[in-house]
Motif scaffolding. Structure first.
Motif, PDB file in Angstrom:
ATOM      1  N   THR A   1       4.178   5.666  -5.419  1.00  0.00           N
ATOM      2  CA  THR A   1       4.519   5.609  -6.842  1.00  0.00           C
ATOM      3  C   THR A   1       3.337   5.905  -7.754  1.00  0.00           C
ATOM      4  O   THR A   1       3.530   6.411  -8.856  1.00  0.00           O
ATOM      5  CB  THR A   1       5.103   4.231  -7.210  1.00  0.00           C
ATOM      6  N   GLN A   2       2.143   5.577  -7.317  1.00  0.00           N
ATOM      7  CA  GLN A   2       0.930   5.790  -8.127  1.00  0.00           C
ATOM      8  C   GLN A   2      -0.167   6.363  -7.242  1.00  0.00           C
ATOM      9  O   GLN A   2      -1.250   5.781  -7.100  1.00  0.00           O
ATOM     10  CB  GLN A   2       0.473   4.474  -8.749  1.00  0.00           C
ATOM     11  N   ARG A   3       0.111   7.516  -6.669  1.00  0.00           N
ATOM     12  CA  ARG A   3      -0.791   8.095  -5.678  1.00  0.00           C
ATOM     13  C   ARG A   3      -2.202   8.301  -6.204  1.00  0.00           C
ATOM     14  O   ARG A   3      -3.174   7.863  -5.601  1.00  0.00           O
ATOM     15  CB  ARG A   3      -0.229   9.413  -5.150  1.00  0.00           C
TER      16      ARG A   3
ATOM     17  N   ALA B   1      -0.170   6.276   6.184  1.00  0.00           N
ATOM     18  CA  ALA B   1       0.235   5.156   5.324  1.00  0.00           C
ATOM     19  C   ALA B   1       1.594   5.395   4.674  1.00  0.00           C
ATOM     20  O   ALA B   1       2.308   4.440   4.373  1.00  0.00           O
ATOM     21  CB  ALA B   1      -0.828   4.904   4.258  1.00  0.00           C
ATOM     22  N   ALA B   2       1.959   6.632   4.447  1.00  0.00           N
ATOM     23  CA  ALA B   2       3.242   6.944   3.815  1.00  0.00           C
ATOM     24  C   ALA B   2       4.412   6.779   4.797  1.00  0.00           C
ATOM     25  O   ALA B   2       5.558   6.706   4.378  1.00  0.00           O
ATOM     26  CB  ALA B   2       3.221   8.366   3.255  1.00  0.00           C
ATOM     27  N   ALA B   3       4.109   6.683   6.086  1.00  0.00           N
ATOM     28  CA  ALA B   3       5.157   6.529   7.097  1.00  0.00           C
ATOM     29  C   ALA B   3       5.676   5.101   7.118  1.00  0.00           C
ATOM     30  O   ALA B   3       4.928   4.147   6.904  1.00  0.00           O
ATOM     31  CB  ALA B   3       4.615   6.909   8.476  1.00  0.00           C
TER      32      ALA B   3
ATOM     33  N   LEU C   1       0.832  -1.200   0.000  1.00  0.00           N
ATOM     34  CA  LEU C   1       0.000   0.000   0.000  1.00  0.00           C
ATOM     35  C   LEU C   1       0.871   1.256   0.000  1.00  0.00           C
ATOM     36  O   LEU C   1       0.636   2.190  -0.774  1.00  0.00           O
ATOM     37  CB  LEU C   1      -0.930   0.005   1.212  1.00  0.00           C
ATOM     38  N   ARG C   2       1.897   1.278   0.845  1.00  0.00           N
ATOM     39  CA  ARG C   2       2.810   2.417   0.908  1.00  0.00           C
ATOM     40  C   ARG C   2       3.474   2.638  -0.448  1.00  0.00           C
ATOM     41  O   ARG C   2       3.534   3.743  -0.962  1.00  0.00           O
ATOM     42  CB  ARG C   2       3.868   2.229   1.992  1.00  0.00           C
ATOM     43  N   HIS C   3       3.927   1.550  -1.064  1.00  0.00           N
ATOM     44  CA  HIS C   3       4.569   1.635  -2.381  1.00  0.00           C
ATOM     45  C   HIS C   3       3.581   2.189  -3.422  1.00  0.00           C
ATOM     46  O   HIS C   3       3.938   3.073  -4.207  1.00  0.00           O
ATOM     47  CB  HIS C   3       5.091   0.260  -2.806  1.00  0.00           C
TER      48      HIS C   3
END
Length: 186
Positions: free
Chosen positions: A13-15, A59-61, A7-9
């Motif tokens: 990369t594809q927000r 989620a980005a953490a 999910l973070r990836h």
């Protein structure tokens, strides 16, 4: 169920497509929840945008661990944000417009004397929903600092309040542009 790492990836990369997919999957649940708990569809949009910002930041953490589905996690954030919003609303004083103020507002709403219809911006601000209306009026009309607005309107951070202010302003600009284009075409 997606893993925290995948999910973070995807978010990094594809927000946009990832958030769009999450939105399409989760927003109907959020709208139903908010409407069942005293809110409108507009309120649901506002609270969901706030929840998405909170979710994205978490989620980005690197330390983020997803122990449920994304929809379940987001709905939990929405429930907390909506509960805070309802508490805030219950503490607002209920005041009626004075007769003089109501008369003044009615006079301002009348068409211009030269026969042209005016485009009162406050009508468009009111259409944005209570949350956006409170945010924009606090910032632009009452000139409150974003730190104070973020605290008063229960945003997770000043950045969240800034992002929401920008989104509200863009929605306002879009509705005014549409109305102007419609008025010019007719």
């Amino acid at each position: 169920m997606e893993t925290s790492a995948s999910l973070r990836h995807a978010l990094l990369t594809q927000r946009e497509p990832t958030l769009t997919r999450i939105y399409q999957r989760t927003f109907p649940l959020v709208r139903r929840y908010v409407q069942q708990h005293g809110g409108s569809a507009s309120d649901a949009k506002d609270v969901f945008q706030d929840a998405l910002i909170v979710f994205y930041e978490k989620a980005a953490a690197e330390s983020f661990v997803l122990s449920s589905s994304v929809s379940t996690y987001l709905l939990g954030i929405v429930r907390n944000l909506w509960r805070r919003e309802l508490n805030r609303r219950s503490q607002l004083p209920l005041t009626d417009l004075s007769e003089e103020h109501a008369q003044h507002m009615a006079e301002e709403a009348e068409p211009a004397a030269d026969g042209r219809d005016s485009l009162p911006v406050l009508d468009y601000v009111a259409q944005l929903g209570e949350r956006c209306q409170n945010l924009l009026l606090a910032f632009y009309y009452f000139q409150q600092p974003l730190e104070q607005i973020a605290g008063r309107l229960n945003y997770g951070s000043i950045r969240s309040a800034t992002v929401q202010k920008f989104k509200c302003l863009e929605r306002l600009r879009k509705s005014v542009r549409t109305a102007v284009a419609h008025a010019v075409a007719h």
